[in-house]
Design a protein around this motif. Structure first.
Motif, PDB file in Angstrom:
ATOM      1  N   TRP A 157      -3.407   6.579  -1.856  1.00 30.67           N
ATOM      2  CA  TRP A 157      -3.608   6.623  -0.412  1.00 30.67           C
ATOM      3  C   TRP A 157      -4.946   7.266  -0.091  1.00 30.67           C
ATOM      4  O   TRP A 157      -5.588   7.889  -0.946  1.00 30.67           O
ATOM      5  N   ILE A 200      -6.757   9.235   3.603  1.00 33.74           N
ATOM      6  CA  ILE A 200      -6.721   9.555   5.046  1.00 33.74           C
ATOM      7  C   ILE A 200      -8.121   9.355   5.600  1.00 33.74           C
ATOM      8  O   ILE A 200      -9.077  10.005   5.149  1.00 33.74           O
ATOM      9  N   VAL A 252       0.602  13.559   4.672  1.00 32.01           N
ATOM     10  CA  VAL A 252       1.160  13.041   3.410  1.00 32.01           C
ATOM     11  C   VAL A 252       2.039  14.079   2.716  1.00 32.01           C
ATOM     12  O   VAL A 252       2.304  13.964   1.529  1.00 32.01           O
ATOM     13  N   PRO A 287       2.962   9.546   1.396  1.00 34.08           N
ATOM     14  CA  PRO A 287       2.108   8.765   2.287  1.00 34.08           C
ATOM     15  C   PRO A 287       2.876   7.628   2.951  1.00 34.08           C
ATOM     16  O   PRO A 287       3.626   6.902   2.314  1.00 34.08           O
ATOM     17  N   VAL A 302      -3.477   7.173   7.865  1.00 32.19           N
ATOM     18  CA  VAL A 302      -3.243   6.953   6.435  1.00 32.19           C
ATOM     19  C   VAL A 302      -3.305   5.462   6.123  1.00 32.19           C
ATOM     20  O   VAL A 302      -2.717   4.643   6.837  1.00 32.19           O
ATOM     21  N   THR A 328      -2.571   3.142   2.666  1.00 29.48           N
ATOM     22  CA  THR A 328      -2.035   3.197   1.297  1.00 29.48           C
ATOM     23  C   THR A 328      -2.460   1.965   0.498  1.00 29.48           C
ATOM     24  O   THR A 328      -2.995   0.997   1.053  1.00 29.48           O
TER      25      THR A 328
END
Length: 399
Positions: free
Chosen positions: A96, A98, A132, A136, A153, A155
């Motif tokens: 993941w 951010i 997370v 996530p 987020v 992924t």
């Protein structure tokens, strides 16, 4: 992919606006403070030809190498597109990232994944909000109301296609006389959304709590414009729709229809109209003139509390909204009291000063008279002594 202990992936983000082949957004910088990763991106080269010349069309799509499992800042040189898409490729489904980006002016951002709207995490002042922490989740996001910054987020799941869209909305900050702890004692956030949607008659997916701050409690929330608002509506028309929502909200509080377990002290709102990207062929004189207008400033509405009442043991109040204004009579009386009090205090101080000064001068005059009297007494004593001693000192022939 790994390099010196760090995991990398491929992030691909692009503009979905109608002007994505015309408007230049680059350079765009991706960076992380630790371990100091920076990647600066440019726009794709022209990929069409017009005879012997390039077509001067550049697709606003940006693939970038990116560090995984941490927060990455995205800095746009131009204005962020109204609608953007983000995916993460070449990684496992457990990976993941951010992404964090800041908007240059107040905007209402709607996050969606595969058509489903993802509401932001409610930011509660003094509490940690890790997107997370529990694993996530594609599209999980938080919006910093005051900083105009969003974190979301993305992924490695192939189905994780995150879309950010600027929407027409009203940003509202409701100031209530209570504490954060008391606000959440009875699920204050759930009650808040339920009452707003029920009283205003709007769907729950159009109301989003963004943050809850202290002082006493300030609830920042967003009310999106109705979905039936035309995409071709002018800025003035959109503002009219949004203003009607605000007026309805104020009216409900004024009449006591909308009331919470804590008194409402003030309300601040701002109309946010999403920019409408235009093709060169459909930019009218009206839209050009609207683009030059300044953005709406936040408007604060004060609440003058009325007599509180009690219903089923729950303290409620009604308040009158007057735009933060006080009537002319009240202002005149207040000004009169202030001026009269100031003048009275000045006169009192001056009278005390005169009294002290007069006593000081009187004391000086008395002291001076005492000195003069003492001088006369000394002189008289010397004269008397001389008159007594002179006859004794004369010769006998003069006696």
């Amino acid at each position: 992919m790994s390099c010196k202990g760090f995991d990398y992936g491929l992030a691909v983000f692009e503009s979905l606006d109608v002007d994505k082949f015309k408007r230049i957004l680059s350079p765009i910088t991706l960076s992380t403070p630790n371990p100091g990763f920076t990647n600066k991106l440019n726009t794709f080269m022209d990929h069409v030809w017009n005879g012997f010349y390039t077509g001067l069309t550049r697709l606003s799509r940006f693939p970038s190498l990116i560090l995984l499992n941490q927060t990455v800042n995205i800095s746009w040189s131009g204005t962020i597109p109204v609608k953007t898409q983000y995916v993460l490729q070449g990684v496992s489904t457990r990976d993941w990232v951010i992404l964090r980006q800041r908007y240059t002016k107040p905007e209402s951002i709607q996050v969606s994944v595969n058509g489903a709207i993802i509401k932001p995490v409610k930011l509660i002042q003094g509490q940690e909000h890790d997107l997370v922490k529990d694993g996530p989740v594609c599209g999980a996001n938080k919006f910093y109301f005051q900083e105009q910054t969003i974190e979301f987020v993305v992924t490695g799941d192939p189905n994780c296609v995150v879309i950010l869209e600027q929407v027409n909305a009203v940003q509202v900050s409701l100031h209530m006389e209570t504490t954060v702890e008391k606000f959440f004692e009875k699920q204050g956030d759930v009650e808040f959304i339920d009452k707003i949607t029920a009283v205003l008659g709007v769907p729950a997916d159009r109301v989003r709590i963004v943050s809850i701050r202290k002082g006493s409690v300030i609830v920042d929330f967003v009310i999106d414009a109705p979905k039936n608002t035309s995409e071709n509506a002018t800025t003035a028309e959109v503002k009219t729709v949004l203003k009607s929502q605000v007026d309805d909200l104020i009216k409900k509080v004024e009449t006591g229809t909308l009331a919470f377990s804590a008194p409402i002290l003030s309300l601040t709102y701002q109309l946010v109209v999403a920019p409408q990207p235009k093709n060169e062929t459909n930019v009218s004189a009206e839209t050009k003139s609207e683009e030059t207008k300044t953005e709406d400033k936040p408007v604060e509405v004060k609440v003058i509390p009325r007599q509180a009442s009690s219903t089923n043991g729950v303290r409620t109040t009604t308040g009158k909204f007057d735009g933060g204004k006080v009537d002319d009579v009240s202002w005149g009386f207040v000004c009169f009291v202030i001026i009269f009090g100031t003048l009275s205090l000045a006169l009192l101080i001056y009278a005390v000063y005169l009294l002290i000064e007069r006593r000081r001068k009187t004391a000086e005059e008395l002291e001076l008279m005492k000195k003069k009297l003492q001088t006369f007494r000394d002189a008289g004593a010397r004269v008397s002594k001389i008159m007594i001693e002179v006859p004794k000192s004369r010769p006998a022939s003069f006696r």
